[in-house]
Design a protein around this motif. Sequence first.
Motif, PDB file in Angstrom:
ATOM      1  N   ASP A  21       0.698  -1.550   0.273  1.00  0.00           N
ATOM      2  CA  ASP A  21       0.187  -0.442  -0.113  1.00  0.00           C
ATOM      3  C   ASP A  21       0.677   1.389  -0.423  1.00  0.00           C
ATOM      4  OD1 ASP A  21       0.974   0.025   2.396  1.00  0.00           O
ATOM      5  OD2 ASP A  21      -1.110  -0.247   3.478  1.00  0.00           O
ATOM      6  N   ASP A  22       1.959   1.221   0.427  1.00  0.00           N
ATOM      7  CA  ASP A  22       2.719   2.147  -0.117  1.00  0.00           C
ATOM      8  C   ASP A  22       4.637   2.106  -0.723  1.00  0.00           C
ATOM      9  OD1 ASP A  22       4.809   4.710   0.681  1.00  0.00           O
ATOM     10  OD2 ASP A  22       4.080   4.894   3.164  1.00  0.00           O
ATOM     11  N   LEU A  23       3.910   2.264  -1.903  1.00  0.00           N
ATOM     12  CA  LEU A  23       5.802   1.599  -1.909  1.00  0.00           C
ATOM     13  C   LEU A  23       7.443   2.870  -1.612  1.00  0.00           C
ATOM     14  CD1 LEU A  23       4.270   2.366  -6.050  1.00  0.00           C
ATOM     15  CD2 LEU A  23       4.997   0.317  -5.340  1.00  0.00           C
ATOM     16  N   ASP A  24       6.658   3.594  -1.471  1.00  0.00           N
ATOM     17  CA  ASP A  24       8.610   4.972  -0.875  1.00  0.00           C
ATOM     18  C   ASP A  24       8.757   4.178  -0.001  1.00  0.00           C
ATOM     19  OD1 ASP A  24       7.741   6.972  -2.823  1.00  0.00           O
ATOM     20  OD2 ASP A  24       5.960   7.593  -0.848  1.00  0.00           O
ATOM     21  N   ALA A  25       7.660   3.046   0.881  1.00  0.00           N
ATOM     22  CA  ALA A  25       7.811   2.409   2.064  1.00  0.00           C
ATOM     23  C   ALA A  25       8.743   1.274   1.620  1.00  0.00           C
ATOM     24  CB  ALA A  25       7.243   2.225   3.221  1.00  0.00           C
ATOM     25  N   ALA A  26       8.388   0.749   0.295  1.00  0.00           N
ATOM     26  CA  ALA A  26       8.857  -0.560   0.107  1.00  0.00           C
ATOM     27  C   ALA A  26       9.791   0.014  -0.271  1.00  0.00           C
ATOM     28  CB  ALA A  26       7.449  -1.438  -0.943  1.00  0.00           C
ATOM     29  N   GLU A  27       9.796   0.577  -1.297  1.00  0.00           N
ATOM     30  CA  GLU A  27      11.018   1.121  -1.945  1.00  0.00           C
ATOM     31  C   GLU A  27      12.688   0.989  -1.173  1.00  0.00           C
ATOM     32  OE1 GLU A  27      12.472   3.216  -5.612  1.00  0.00           O
ATOM     33  OE2 GLU A  27      11.073   4.342  -4.463  1.00  0.00           O
ATOM     34  N   GLN A  28      11.902   1.836   0.179  1.00  0.00           N
ATOM     35  CA  GLN A  28      12.847   1.867   1.086  1.00  0.00           C
ATOM     36  C   GLN A  28      13.333   0.688   1.496  1.00  0.00           C
ATOM     37  OE1 GLN A  28      11.871   4.108   4.506  1.00  0.00           O
ATOM     38  NE2 GLN A  28      14.416   3.827   5.235  1.00  0.00           N
ATOM     39  N   PHE A  29      13.037  -0.225   1.845  1.00  0.00           N
ATOM     40  CA  PHE A  29      12.878  -1.585   2.511  1.00  0.00           C
ATOM     41  C   PHE A  29      13.561  -2.876   1.623  1.00  0.00           C
ATOM     42  CE2 PHE A  29      11.725  -6.085   3.727  1.00  0.00           C
ATOM     43  CZ  PHE A  29      12.258  -6.643   5.030  1.00  0.00           C
ATOM     44  N   TYR A  30      12.889  -2.732   0.042  1.00  0.00           N
ATOM     45  CA  TYR A  30      13.701  -3.556  -0.781  1.00  0.00           C
ATOM     46  C   TYR A  30      14.992  -3.248  -0.806  1.00  0.00           C
ATOM     47  CZ  TYR A  30       9.903  -7.379   0.084  1.00  0.00           C
ATOM     48  OH  TYR A  30       8.492  -7.552   0.646  1.00  0.00           O
ATOM     49  N   GLY A  31      14.937  -1.854  -1.795  1.00  0.00           N
ATOM     50  CA  GLY A  31      16.338  -1.675  -2.124  1.00  0.00           C
ATOM     51  C   GLY A  31      17.035  -0.849  -1.091  1.00  0.00           C
ATOM     52  N   GLN A  32      16.799  -0.451   0.451  1.00  0.00           N
ATOM     53  CA  GLN A  32      18.066  -0.016   1.048  1.00  0.00           C
ATOM     54  C   GLN A  32      17.951  -1.150   1.666  1.00  0.00           C
ATOM     55  OE1 GLN A  32      16.512   4.306   2.631  1.00  0.00           O
ATOM     56  NE2 GLN A  32      17.346   4.862   1.126  1.00  0.00           N
ATOM     57  N   VAL A  33      17.399  -1.534   2.628  1.00  0.00           N
ATOM     58  CA  VAL A  33      17.138  -2.568   3.719  1.00  0.00           C
ATOM     59  C   VAL A  33      17.898  -3.841   3.523  1.00  0.00           C
ATOM     60  CG1 VAL A  33      16.701  -3.734   4.971  1.00  0.00           C
ATOM     61  CG2 VAL A  33      15.795  -1.843   4.931  1.00  0.00           C
ATOM     62  N   LEU A  34      17.113  -4.291   1.813  1.00  0.00           N
ATOM     63  CA  LEU A  34      17.162  -5.066   1.366  1.00  0.00           C
ATOM     64  C   LEU A  34      19.105  -4.938   0.081  1.00  0.00           C
ATOM     65  CD1 LEU A  34      14.358  -7.388   1.793  1.00  0.00           C
ATOM     66  CD2 LEU A  34      15.345  -7.267   3.260  1.00  0.00           C
ATOM     67  N   GLY A  35      18.581  -4.604   0.157  1.00  0.00           N
ATOM     68  CA  GLY A  35      19.764  -4.074  -0.793  1.00  0.00           C
ATOM     69  C   GLY A  35      19.719  -4.770  -3.071  1.00  0.00           C
ATOM     70  N   LEU A  36      18.477  -4.442  -2.763  1.00  0.00           N
ATOM     71  CA  LEU A  36      18.223  -5.427  -4.245  1.00  0.00           C
ATOM     72  C   LEU A  36      18.152  -4.255  -4.933  1.00  0.00           C
ATOM     73  CD1 LEU A  36      14.814  -7.230  -2.711  1.00  0.00           C
ATOM     74  CD2 LEU A  36      17.478  -8.376  -3.232  1.00  0.00           C
ATOM     75  N   GLU A  37      18.558  -4.945  -6.139  1.00  0.00           N
ATOM     76  CA  GLU A  37      18.181  -3.769  -7.445  1.00  0.00           C
ATOM     77  C   GLU A  37      17.241  -3.743  -8.160  1.00  0.00           C
ATOM     78  OE1 GLU A  37      20.051  -4.163 -11.772  1.00  0.00           O
ATOM     79  OE2 GLU A  37      20.828  -6.170 -10.874  1.00  0.00           O
ATOM     80  N   ARG A  38      17.353  -2.682  -8.262  1.00  0.00           N
ATOM     81  CA  ARG A  38      16.246  -1.858  -8.622  1.00  0.00           C
ATOM     82  C   ARG A  38      16.175  -1.239 -10.172  1.00  0.00           C
ATOM     83  NH1 ARG A  38      13.393   4.063  -7.822  1.00  0.00           N
ATOM     84  NH2 ARG A  38      14.470   4.579  -9.899  1.00  0.00           N
ATOM     85  N   ILE A  39      14.876  -2.242 -10.389  1.00  0.00           N
ATOM     86  CA  ILE A  39      14.924  -1.962 -11.902  1.00  0.00           C
ATOM     87  C   ILE A  39      13.801  -1.265 -12.563  1.00  0.00           C
ATOM     88  CG2 ILE A  39      14.181  -3.477 -14.302  1.00  0.00           C
ATOM     89  CD1 ILE A  39      14.729  -6.548 -12.605  1.00  0.00           C
ATOM     90  N   GLN A  40      13.006  -1.470 -11.900  1.00  0.00           N
ATOM     91  CA  GLN A  40      11.848   0.000 -12.308  1.00  0.00           C
ATOM     92  C   GLN A  40      10.711   0.410 -11.112  1.00  0.00           C
ATOM     93  OE1 GLN A  40       9.030  -1.336 -15.260  1.00  0.00           O
ATOM     94  NE2 GLN A  40      10.144  -0.296 -16.511  1.00  0.00           N
ATOM     95  N   ARG A  41      10.731   1.705 -11.071  1.00  0.00           N
ATOM     96  CA  ARG A  41       9.378   2.276 -11.011  1.00  0.00           C
ATOM     97  C   ARG A  41       8.794   3.051 -11.768  1.00  0.00           C
ATOM     98  NH1 ARG A  41       9.012   4.758  -5.350  1.00  0.00           N
ATOM     99  NH2 ARG A  41       6.730   5.553  -5.168  1.00  0.00           N
ATOM    100  N   ILE A  42       7.231   3.132 -11.383  1.00  0.00           N
ATOM    101  CA  ILE A  42       6.102   3.865 -12.351  1.00  0.00           C
ATOM    102  C   ILE A  42       5.382   4.489 -10.940  1.00  0.00           C
ATOM    103  CG2 ILE A  42       4.044   4.077 -13.859  1.00  0.00           C
ATOM    104  CD1 ILE A  42       7.458   3.344 -15.157  1.00  0.00           C
ATOM    105  N   LYS A  43       5.410   5.596 -10.749  1.00  0.00           N
ATOM    106  CA  LYS A  43       5.301   6.219  -9.935  1.00  0.00           C
ATOM    107  C   LYS A  43       4.228   6.141  -8.928  1.00  0.00           C
ATOM    108  CE  LYS A  43       3.544   9.779 -14.393  1.00  0.00           C
ATOM    109  NZ  LYS A  43       2.776   9.450 -14.440  1.00  0.00           N
ATOM    110  N   ASP A  44       3.440   5.986  -8.548  1.00  0.00           N
ATOM    111  CA  ASP A  44       2.228   4.877  -7.684  1.00  0.00           C
ATOM    112  C   ASP A  44       1.621   3.900  -8.015  1.00  0.00           C
ATOM    113  OD1 ASP A  44       3.154   7.000  -5.287  1.00  0.00           O
ATOM    114  OD2 ASP A  44       0.740   7.824  -5.856  1.00  0.00           O
TER     115      ASP A  44
END
Length: 141
Positions: A21-44
């Motif tokens: 329900d919150d892409l910003d929180a998910a992006e911080q968790f999966y990208g920063q905390v878990l260190g996964l490589e982001r491929i793409q983000r499309i707005k919300d």
Amino acid sequence: MKLTPDIPAPSGILEAALYVDDLDAAEQFYGQVLGLERIQRIKDRHVFYRVGGSVLLLFNPDQTEQPPMNPNLPVPPHGARGAGHVCLVLTRDEIAAMRKHLLDWNVPIDAEFDWPSGARSLYIRDPAGNSVEFAEGHLWG
């Protein structure tokens, strides 16, 4: 065991989806905390991450339940509500290092144990409440 010999058997899972329900929180968790490589983000609508040879799709169900906006990409509406589950492969030593890393980030551990197969699993929750498991690759044999 293949039940129907005339149907092709998929060779793997290309992508798996969780709904948040919150892409910003998910992006911080999966990208920063878990260190996964982001491929793409499309707005919300979504954010996608590479996990080895697979992709983890994180969707906002409010957006993906809508009919497709692009006629060239007619992805059918989809979405889920409530906690989902994904399991990411790590070695036993990597699970121990991830455990320490997660605790350094103040991420609570839901559970950790060894399966009858001898494989180790560690469970946490993402900000949306999804169950994220880290397990040794021989869990399923």
